[in-house]
Design a protein around this motif. Structure first.
Motif, mmCIF file in Angstrom:
data_model
loop_
_atom_site.group_PDB
_atom_site.id
_atom_site.type_symbol
_atom_site.label_atom_id
_atom_site.label_comp_id
_atom_site.label_asym_id
_atom_site.label_seq_id
_atom_site.Cartn_x
_atom_site.Cartn_y
_atom_site.Cartn_z
ATOM 1 N N ASP A 2 0.856 -1.180 0.000
ATOM 2 C CA ASP A 2 0.000 0.000 0.000
ATOM 3 C C ASP A 2 0.892 1.230 0.000
ATOM 4 O O ASP A 2 2.053 1.178 0.434
ATOM 5 N N ARG A 62 -3.771 1.784 7.041
ATOM 6 C CA ARG A 62 -4.407 2.951 6.428
ATOM 7 C C ARG A 62 -5.057 3.846 7.478
ATOM 8 O O ARG A 62 -4.996 5.077 7.390
ATOM 9 N N ARG A 77 -3.892 7.757 8.217
ATOM 10 C CA ARG A 77 -4.807 8.885 8.055
ATOM 11 C C ARG A 77 -5.059 9.642 9.357
ATOM 12 O O ARG A 77 -5.776 10.649 9.364
#
Length: 408
Positions: A200, A234, A238
């Motif tokens: 990712d 993720r 964030r």
């Protein structure tokens, strides 16, 4: 500039693209490609084909649809369509019976979606400019409409796909990204049976965040573990900015869900795309290779942290400084732990020799070079990929891109 002096008249090219945009908004996914063929016919184009990359990155497969030309799948490695796809530029082939066959890369941002092929009686600079812009719009439409249909996914499949691979492909970001300061690309093997490997990335302001993971085991268990690890990564990315917090979030999520007997190895990276400073956390993963001028110069060593899921202590971060043009090659253990013909493990030394040998050839860009490396490695392993084998590459260029926000 006086408002009255601004020319707002609609030119031919704007009308063509505008009509396509206006109609595409309400067109169901299966009619997007026929709509494109109809619009191309309006400028004298014929035999329109929309070719999508298959999951193994070996073929460009034609979409079926009304008014579309259905030829044979084209090899990515040795065809005009493949050259347009890999090099991301237009390829023109004069036809024996007149006209020019054009192959235009379909780029969504900088990720290669596929190729649009069509034939014109003659090609001028105005045709090239208009068709390149049309190809960019077509790529965006295909990506947008793919969220509403399985048609495009089915076209890309050349063999049955396992449930675990289905999960992993849905988890992935675009396979490549290219901006002036940095390029990235990734590839998974075996494409139709991959389970626990994933990668990712995200570019947030001047920091490229990247992760490569390998969940233990095979099949659905590994796919589910990889999904949770990437989901936690993720979420942390964030919310927080530090590598330590990313590791902690992933570690907590995996250990809570699976207990102490399951783990995920990981490489977590921050790359400052303005300065080339690379921060690295190695959680039980093979060390990345630093490739400079086509040759491996060293491993990017770091103090190894326990794999994700073992409740490790605060990870230790290693800083590295890249030079412009450097490549960082990450890989999972399926690359080097495959047994070759003599019964030995393929090993890191063979991997490095392969990288160096291919580095002597002219570069065609990160995406094409990584694909060539993956396919060469697979051939050297006798075509076997008994475990997941993932490659992920970053190439750093540096510099600025602010000028791209200024209209001419």
């Amino acid at each position: 500039m006086d408002e009255e002096s601004v020319d707002r008249s609609e030119g031919f090219g704007e009308r063509l693209l505008g009509v396509l945009l206006d109609r595409a908004r309400l067109v169901p996914p299966q009619l997007i490609a026929p709509l494109i063929a109809e619009e191309v016919a309006g400028i004298g184009g014929r035999d329109v084909s929309i070719l999508l990359q298959d999951y193994a990155q070996e073929l460009l497969v034609p979409l079926a649809g009304r008014n579309l030309h259905m030829g044979q799948p084209q090899p990515v490695g040795d065809s005009p369509a493949g050259r347009a796809f890999l090099r991301a530029h237009v390829v023109e082939v004069p036809q024996a019976h007149g006209g020019v066959r054009m192959y235009l890369p379909l780029l969504d941002g900088s990720d290669q979606v596929g190729v649009m092929a069509l034939t014109l009686d003659a090609v001028g600079d105005d045709d090239r400019r208009l068709l390149c812009r049309l190809a960019g719009l077509v790529a965006d439409l295909l990506v947008t409409k793919s969220a509403y249909t399985d048609q495009f996914f089915q076209a890309r499949r050349r063999e049955p796909m396992s449930v675990s691979a289905e999960i992993q492909w849905a988890l992935l970001p675009p396979l490549s990204m290219c901006v002036p300061q940095v390029e990235v690309a990734g590839i998974l093997e075996p494409a139709y049976r991959v389970a626990g490997d994933s990668f990712d990335y995200a570019l947030n302001d001047s920091i490229l965040h990247a992760a490569v993971i390998d969940a233990m085991g095979h099949g659905l268990d590994a796919a589910v573990m990889a999904t949770i690890a990437i989901g936690a990564y993720r979420h942390a990315r964030r919310v927080f900015v530090s590598l330590e917090e990313k590791y902690a979030y992933m570690d907590d999520a995996v250990s809570r869900e699976f207990g102490p007997d399951h783990f995920v190895t990981a490489q977590l990276m921050h790359l400052n795309i303005a300065t080339g400073e690379l921060a690295l956390v190695n959680a039980g993963h093979p060390a990345p290779l630093l490739v400079r001028d086509g040759r491996v110069v060293r491993q990017l060593e770091s103090a190894t942290t326990l794999p994700v899921g073992f409740g490790g202590e605060r990870p230790r971060i290693r800083q590295h400084m890249l030079q412009q043009g450097d490549r960082v090659l990450c890989y999972t253990d399926g690359i080097i732990e495959e047994h070759v013909g003599d019964g030995e493990l393929y090993g890191e030394e063979r991997l490095i020799r392969c990288v160096n040998r291919l580095g002597e050839q002219s570069s065609e860009g990160v995406r094409a070079d990584l694909r060539r490396l993956s396919h060469t490695l697979k051939a050297e392993r006798g075509g076997r990929t008994s475990d997941d084998a993932t490659l992920f590459m970053i190439e750093w260029h540096g510099g600025a891109a602010d000028h791209l926000a200024v209209l001419d």
